[in-house]
Design an enzyme around this catalytic site. Structure first.
Site, PDB file in Angstrom:
ATOM      1  N   PRO A   2       6.517  35.461  39.998  1.00 47.42           N
ATOM      2  CG  PRO A   2       4.797  34.098  40.719  1.00 47.42           C
ATOM      3  CD  PRO A   2       5.076  35.486  40.250  1.00 47.42           C
ATOM      4  CD  GLU A   3      13.069  34.303  38.060  1.00 42.23           C
ATOM      5  OE1 GLU A   3      13.683  33.695  37.159  1.00 42.23           O
ATOM      6  OE2 GLU A   3      13.624  35.132  38.807  1.00 42.23           O
ATOM      7  CE  LYS A  52       9.005  35.742  34.312  1.00 43.60           C
ATOM      8  NZ  LYS A  52       9.416  37.096  34.743  1.00 43.60           N
ATOM      9  NE  ARG A 259      12.159  43.377  37.906  1.00 43.60           N
ATOM     10  CZ  ARG A 259      11.719  42.146  37.652  1.00 43.60           C
ATOM     11  NH1 ARG A 259      11.074  41.888  36.522  1.00 43.60           N
ATOM     12  NH2 ARG A 259      11.904  41.168  38.516  1.00 43.60           N
TER      13      ARG A 259
END
Length: 269
Positions: A2-3, A52, A259
């Protein structure tokens, strides 16, 4: 993972739902049982997000009174109407009407004020916090030979920013993600920061990430809405090989520091 907007939204919901009430803390799974027992019957003084990471300050007169949560890749914290817990619930917080169940976090631990301050000190500026000061982030970006695409994923610089906001903001500003940080001017950095502030605040409000401008929505372009687990309308994220909504060029992708990175070679060339 989750951001940051997800964690800020959770903090808001915890404060609204549980603030100023005596609560039941438990660990149905058992892995947080001792800590939960020490908190049981107390109130949440403040839940707040930094990037986060989530910090839940409980009004317990003891050194260790802050629940420190990082959801990681598979964790989730959901508020639902009260019912018996199902699955491996690490931590449950309930007022008897609503339950907040934490499952699969990267970590959930009880810490002191000093430990919370040390954790926050390791983070960069958070675009969603009104007390954020991006000046130190600018100084480090401007000195770096790393690409801005890599730098925006560094939580010691941009706390709360993840892969989606990184890709989308750089597209919206027409910046090549491979540009070294030291090659950005101050105006470009300020534009990145301002767009993060606006887009992430919208994410908190709406509970999803939407980054396309009005002229590029499905309705305006007469196209089908995006179908993706992450939801929201985006320009390039997870759209490799599909035509850019602005110029029609196929979106490209590569792996940058582990990523997936997405960009339009024409709009960001």
């Amino acid at each position: 993972m989750p951001e940051g907007h997800v964690i800020h939204r959770l903090a808001e919901h915890l404060n609204t739902t549980f603030g100023d009430r005596e609560l039941e803390f438990s660990s149905p799974q058992g892995r947080f049982a001792v800590e939960a027992a020490s908190l049981n019957g107390h109130r949440i003084a403040l839940a707040e997000a930094w990037g986060k990471q989530l910090f839940i300050d409980v009004d317990l007169d003891a050194p260790e009174h802050i629940i420190h949560i990082h959801l990681g890749l598979i964790g989730g914290l959901k508020l639902t109407p009260f019912a018996d817990p199902t699955g491996a619930v690490r931590l449950r917080i309930t007022n008897g009407h609503t339950a907040a169940d934490l499952r699969g976090p990267q970590w959930c631990r009880l810490i002191t004020d000093a430990e919370r301050d040390a954790a926050v000190a390791r983070l960069g500026a958070d675009p969603l916090r009104p007390d954020a000061d991006p000046e130190s982030t600018w100084i480090r970006v401007h000195r770096s030979k790393k690409s801005i695409g890599a730098l925006m994923m560094d939580q010691k610089l941009f706390a709360g920013v993840g892969n989606i906001y990184r890709a989308e903001v750089l597209f919206r500003l027409g910046l090549d993600p491979r540009t070294p940080g030291k090659n950005l001017d101050r105006g470009e950095f300020d534009a990145i920061w301002a767009d993060l502030v606006d887009l992430m605040a919208t994410g908190v409000r709406d509970g999803r990430i939407d980054t396309v401008r009005p002229e590029h929505t499905p309705e305006a372009m007469h196209r089908e809405p995006r179908e993706d687990d992450h939801g929201g309308e985006v320009y390039v994220y997870r759209r490799a090989g599909q035509p850019c909504h602005v110029c029609g060029t196929p979106v490209e992708t590569t792996v940058l520091e582990g990523r997936n990175l997405f960009w339009c070679p024409r709009c960001q060339g």
